[in-house]
Design a protein around this motif. Structure first.
Motif, short mmCIF file in Angstrom:
data_model
loop_
_atom_site.label_atom_id
_atom_site.label_comp_id
_atom_site.label_asym_id
_atom_site.label_seq_id
_atom_site.Cartn_x
_atom_site.Cartn_y
_atom_site.Cartn_z
N GLU A 1 0.36 -1.36 -0.12
CA GLU A 1 0.15 -0.11 0.06
C GLU A 1 0.39 1.29 -0.02
O GLU A 1 1.18 1.33 1.01
CB GLU A 1 -0.74 -0.08 1.19
N LEU A 2 0.59 2.28 -0.67
CA LEU A 2 1.29 3.70 -0.80
C LEU A 2 1.00 4.83 0.45
O LEU A 2 -0.43 3.95 0.71
CB LEU A 2 0.15 4.44 -1.88
N GLN A 3 2.12 4.94 1.28
CA GLN A 3 2.14 5.31 2.68
C GLN A 3 2.70 6.81 2.70
O GLN A 3 4.28 6.87 1.95
CB GLN A 3 2.42 5.03 3.80
N PRO A 4 2.26 7.77 2.60
CA PRO A 4 3.26 8.28 3.36
C PRO A 4 4.11 8.49 4.24
O PRO A 4 3.76 7.25 5.14
CB PRO A 4 2.62 9.54 3.97
N LEU A 5 5.56 9.27 4.72
CA LEU A 5 6.53 8.87 6.22
C LEU A 5 5.95 9.42 6.85
O LEU A 5 5.52 10.17 7.21
CB LEU A 5 7.46 9.66 5.20
N GLU A 6 5.84 7.95 7.40
CA GLU A 6 5.29 7.29 8.91
C GLU A 6 6.16 8.98 10.25
O GLU A 6 7.75 8.50 9.62
CB GLU A 6 4.96 5.83 10.16
N PRO A 7 5.76 9.36 10.93
CA PRO A 7 7.00 10.51 12.25
C PRO A 7 7.89 9.26 12.54
O PRO A 7 9.09 10.06 12.72
CB PRO A 7 5.41 10.46 13.19
N ALA A 8 8.25 7.85 12.45
CA ALA A 8 9.18 7.37 13.45
C ALA A 8 10.21 7.34 12.02
O ALA A 8 11.27 7.71 12.45
CB ALA A 8 8.94 5.93 13.85
#
Lengths: 272, 448
Positions: free
Chosen positions: A117-124
């Motif tokens: 799945e395409l996802q933005p970069l998570e904060p961690a």
């Protein structure tokens, strides 16, 4: 994943699958042209994979370094890059493709099964240390895998020397190449562990926590450290050294697929 | 006795055995589950259902094993062994001021051949040929013989190894420094509430709390950002401590007098008030931990409360849920259980009230809560220094493939006898290949 990425990824996987068939055919049926085709197919697969990485990067807006699929995609890209670099520096190592191609398929297949799945970069993951950590992780795993391939080739050549196997490099050269690859991988893994520890301190407030992934990364590093000591200090050579190179990879495999053996802070880095 | 002990510690075989023991213990320990690999419920269940196995896990699984005296002793012996070996190698170098390469020159390979050209011609061809291949050459004369000697590769292999082991020793030292001087605790804070740091922090070693500054702290401006309503993007807020305002977010901890505040968890905290016959029976901000599954809270002796927040409530027929994870249309599902069985259930919109069974339920507002890890880590500096030194040493060791060669040209009739010998410390087969390539290239050039 996007349509373009999907098409390119399947093309690259087809390239690696055909390359594996070609290398295997060349080795089993002693057809000398087939490994050449195999190498060309790997280059073709790599070109498609490069475009797939670019397509993914463009679609998500960040380097593909997050979660299993993206790590598989970029990791295999590095592995094939190192393989090609090695083949250029030392052409007889092209035969390592018989190990590199199926391993690439296995890792990419596992990544696809987990989900793309395409996802933005998570904060961690928003840390410069992440890029150093991931980059050196894949350089080290790539080197170790090639050392594993080298060990397999050594054992094959040692058993018989007809057909394509006869065209493998001299046993002594294979042995030293394996040592060099492990030394390079050991250095890269040290950088990986170091940068990971600094990243962990910023993220979790501690640099080491005996999480399963951390423990296995230390175990695999110590295994290769032991490997180097046995070879350089105690002078293990020949078949023993080749089996060492083959056996040591299991630590890395366990590190990569070890998530199934319990939860890890690495799978859920920040809870919300 | 001490001499014997030093001999054992100085033996590289002992170091390898110690390393093997540590490795085997670590591998075995990873098979057993622990608090990290099991969720809290699973760990508690294991203790109840399999007490013997639980005891085994509590003693030998990785986080416990590494704190055991036996493991610490073996690690300490490995540290001593590394120290003694490194010091011994250094003192060997100090005594003779020469590297191991010069004394050991582990591998050599030689070829000899006759070339139909005079020594002058051969020398004139060999020197540029070797220099073109990156050899640092010098020439000398020994009677009628001419000798060309060459060196290639970084000559610091010995130092690379020493520096790496020095870095490793620093990393070993970082561990006790961290354990003896560090601090680690958890801090759960609801937005806008001020608490004294020493009382609010939860740490396994209570005595350590006294080492913390006596200040009050609070969190403000907590915010979470999502992409497409569900993907986590950024979370953070401001930590107000000792009169200072410190912004913090994931990966960007707040720092105050040597303490680091790292954001670990972020959640909703609805204010819930339950009244029974005009009497307040329950009035709390509830820090919800299981956003999508709901949380339980004790109401009284027999009853408990189940609370689930839908941040962006939607209802389609009998189905209810949340469109996104953003706080757009918050609604609480409140259920009252008696002896584990649901007896009343209802929905309460934030800012409104509703009747659930015998209770008047009110949810005036929703705030956020955070879990911060409070840590102090003096060992980190030593660890980073050790890592930099160690990695630098490994890099030098990897690059250094020091090798040298001598090319002895002896006149013989109209031609020259060429004796080419290469020395290497690490890679004899590659050296052999290199020497053969040079000999072939020399042949080809002379023939041309």
């Amino acid at each position: 994943m996007t349509r373009y990425e999907e098409i390119l990824l399947w093309l690259s996987m087809a390239g690696y699958a055909l390359a594996f068939a070609a290398f295997l055919n060349g080795m089993v049926f002693k057809r000398e042209r087939f490994p050449v085709y195999g190498f060309r197919l790997i280059i073709g697969g790599f070109a498609c994979q490069t475009l797939a990485v670019i397509a993914r990067w463009y679609a998500t807006g960040h380097a593909p370094v997050m979660h299993t699929y993206e790590n598989s995609l970029i990791g295999i890209w590095f592995l094939v890059l190192i393989y090609q670099g090695l083949s250029r520096w030392f052409p007889p190592s092209r035969m390592f493709g018989v190990v590199v191609a199926p391993f690439s398929l296995l890792i990419l297949g596992n990544g696809l099964l987990v989900g793309a799945e395409l996802q933005p970069l998570e904060p961690a993951f928003r840390s410069n240390w992440l890029f150093i950590h991931v980059l050196f992780a894949w350089f080290s795993f790539g080197s170790y895998l090639l050392a594993f391939a080298d060990g397999i080739m050594y054992l094959l050549k040692e058993r018989g020397s007809s057909g394509t196997v006869a065209r493998l490099p001299d046993l002594k050269l294979l042995e030293e190449l394996s040592l060099r690859l492990i030394l390079f991988g050991f250095f890269c893994q040290a950088v990986m562990i170091g940068s990971g520890a600094i990243w962990a301190h910023g993220l979790w407030g501690r640099y080491w926590g005996w999480d399963p992934v951390e423990t296995w990364s230390l175990i695999s590093w110590l295994v290769y450290g032991l490997n180097l000591h046995l070879r350089i200090t105690l002078g293990w050579k020949g078949k023993k050294a080749a089996w060492l190179a083959v056996g040591s990879l299991f630590g890395i495999i366990f590190l990569f697929f070890g998530f199934g053996h319990g939860s890890s802070i690495h799978t859920e880095m920040f809870a919300q | 006795m001490i001499k014997r002990l030093l001999e054992i510690l100085n033996s590289r075989t002992s170091a390898i055995w110690l390393l093997s023991v540590i490795l085997m213990a670590l591998v075995a320990s990873t098979i057993l589950p622990n608090e990290i690999t099991l969720p809290p419920d699973g760990w508690a269940l294991l203790a109840q259902q399999k007490p013997l196995y639980f005891r085994l896990c509590e003693t030998f699984s990785t986080p416990y094993l590494v704190k055991s005296p036996a493991f610490l002793l073996v690690t300490f012996l490995l540290f001593l062994s590394t120290l003694v070996c490194t010091v011994n190698r250094l003192s060997g170098w100090w005594r003779y001021k020469i590297s191991e390469f010069t004394t050991e020159r582990a591998f050599s390979f030689a070829v000899a051949e006759y070339l139909e050209a005079g020594p002058d011609v051969v020398e004139g061809i060999a020197l540029p040929l070797l220099r073109g291949k990156g050899w640092d050459c010098a020439k000398e004369k020994d009677g009628a013989c001419r000798i060309i000697s060459g060196r290639k590769g970084i000559r610091l292999g010995f130092w690379g190894s020493i520096i790496f082991h020095g870095g490793l020793l620093l990393c070993f030292l970082a561990v006790p420094i961290s354990v003896l001087t560090g601090f680690s605790g958890q801090l759960v804070l609801t937005e806008g509430m001020t608490l004294p740091l020493r009382e609010a922090v939860d740490t396994p070693i209570k005595a350590d709390v006294k080492t913390l500054p006596s200040v009050n702290l609070a969190v403000e401006n907590l915010h979470g950002q999502y992409a497409k309503g569900r993907f986590k993007v950024q979370f953070g807020g401001d930590l107000v401590i000792g009169g200072k305002r410190l912004p913090f977010s994931v990966n960007q901890p707040g720092k105050y007098v040597g303490l680091q505040f790292s954001l670990q968890e972020f959640g909703f905290s609805p204010h819930l008030v339950l009244r029974e016959r005009e009497q307040v029976a329950f009035d709390y901000f509830l820090n919800l931990r299981h956003g999508e599954d709901g949380d339980y809270f004790p109401l009284n002796k027999d009853m408990r409360l189940f609370v689930l927040l839908f941040p962006d409530f939607i209802q389609q027929g009998n189905k209810i849920g949340s469109r996104t994870r953003e706080l757009k249309n918050p609604v609480l599902l409140v259920r009252i259980d008696r002896d584990g069985k649901p007896i009343h259930q209802g929905l309460v919109k934030i800012g409104a009230s509703a009747t659930v069974g015998d209770y008047q339920v009110q949810a005036p507002e929703v705030k956020n809560w955070v879990n911060l890890t409070v840590s102090r880590e003096y060992g980190l500096i030593v660890l980073i220094a050790g890592m930099i030194v160690g990695i630098g040493g490994l890099f030098i060791r990897f690059l250094s493939n020091e090798r040298c060669l001598t090319l002895q040209l002896s006149p013989q009739g109209a031609g020259t006898t060429v004796a080419l010998r290469g020395y290497s410390r690490y890679y004899p087969a590659f050296l052999e290949k290199e020497v053969q390539t040079i000999a072939q290239a020399l042949d080809t050039e002379i023939e041309r």
